[in-house]
Design a protein around this motif. Sequence first.
Motif, short mmCIF file in Angstrom:
data_model
loop_
_atom_site.label_atom_id
_atom_site.label_comp_id
_atom_site.label_asym_id
_atom_site.label_seq_id
_atom_site.Cartn_x
_atom_site.Cartn_y
_atom_site.Cartn_z
N VAL A 266 -91.23 28.28 -7.31
CA VAL A 266 -91.86 28.28 -5.99
C VAL A 266 -93.15 27.47 -6.06
O VAL A 266 -93.64 27.15 -7.15
CB VAL A 266 -92.17 29.71 -5.48
CG1 VAL A 266 -90.89 30.53 -5.35
CG2 VAL A 266 -93.16 30.40 -6.40
N THR B 159 -91.78 29.38 0.77
CA THR B 159 -91.91 29.31 -0.69
C THR B 159 -92.31 27.93 -1.18
O THR B 159 -92.50 27.75 -2.39
CB THR B 159 -90.58 29.68 -1.35
OG1 THR B 159 -89.59 28.68 -1.02
CG2 THR B 159 -90.09 31.05 -0.88
N LEU C 248 -96.38 35.48 -1.38
CA LEU C 248 -95.06 36.05 -1.68
C LEU C 248 -95.17 37.42 -2.32
O LEU C 248 -94.32 38.29 -2.10
CB LEU C 248 -94.27 35.10 -2.58
CG LEU C 248 -93.77 33.82 -1.93
CD1 LEU C 248 -93.17 32.88 -2.96
CD2 LEU C 248 -92.73 34.13 -0.85
#
Length: 452
Positions: free
Chosen positions: A274, A334, A282
């Motif tokens: 990511v 992401t 996240l």
Amino acid sequence: KTLQLPKTAFPMRGNLVKREPQLYDDVTGSLYEWQARTRSGRPAFVLHDGPPYANGALHTGHALNKILKDIICRYRLLCGDRIHFRPGWDMHGLPIELKALSRAKRGRGSNDAVEVRRLARETALDALETQRASFQRWNVMADWKEPYRTLDPAYERAQLHVFGALVREGLIYRGEKPVYWSPSTQTALAEAELEYVDNHESRSVFVKFPLAHPSDNEDLPASWRNALESGDGAVGFMAWTTTPWTLPANVALAVHPESAYVVVALNDGSRAIVAADRVEPLQHELAHAGIALVPGLPPVAGRALVGLTCEHPFDASRESRVYAATHVTGDSGTGVVHTAPGHGADDYALGRREGLDVLSPVDAYGRFTEAAGSALCGLPVLGEGNEAVVRALSSSGKLVGEHTYRHRYPYDWRSKKPVILRTTPQWFARVDKVLPAANRALDDVKFVPASA
């Protein structure tokens, strides 16, 4: 008899309810005809009327439009000009067809084209008469006896003449590209036909794309190559999308060439690539996944990841290759973008650049076709189809998480229902080829105000 009062023919009461209608024609149609007849030698002031749509009663927008035009025309009349203001009506298009079918209590699926045209013509002509009466009631001065109507054969002939010239110049072509498509009305929509809803709710998902092959990319540091080849937990990319239904049409992944990327570990033993600046967000959005940075792996630029290939989330016979794209941002998701050229403008541009397949397994009614697989075929992408895709991702272990995402989303201005992006064959005009001539034509145009 002893009270001396002036004698007059004027009534004692104004009685405006009766008197005012008697004056309408004097200050609208008759005034227009008088000035056209008596000022033949005066300078002409021509106001071209952008026509209203003949599909219903007037509203405040119509009032603003026509009254402002009337103010301008009456001012020029006082200045001594001869006014040419011929009102018109736009009498073609899907809204008229839908209203006609609604009045006749018939569905849009009717295939009797001649009957549909007859109903639409009647609907448009009825609307014209209703709107004309309202405009005259507003005392708008114009040539109300001879308006232009886009359904008149002479007007259509002129349109075909212009279109023929465009064809001869090679400006009209048949092509495919993603367009806004309304499943509720089964038609493509222009940007001007969209209404944006600010609080639309989408079911967004985070999806794993496991690597299909060990990396032989020499741009990657040795520590990365070793980690990707070690087999210590499945390694792949994690993408985020607010349109899970587009995943069957996925052909690639996109990363930003200049952004930094890292590997994170998930509590199910897998690892995902990511964007580095998306790790902290996240960790909050996917708290249940236990996201943590993998030690010993320095951040790498997105360009070093280009060329890696991943398993397709739905079709084992296909792979999704990683490409660089500058439309990838770090604002959300992401930092890895699932790419389906058949369902997005940026995706389509990337696909054209890289020669990718353009898949769009969705029909005119917004339902999956056979190309999406038998399990999805026939399901509406904005309903059951979307849910089926999410269930399939969960069953295959590729779903990391999901949440409701509220954002601005386009709706069909007619049906007030959500639209999708869908690739279909369409006719296009090469406006880029006429742009230089159009810009030169503007040199002779005076804008009021100049800032316009």
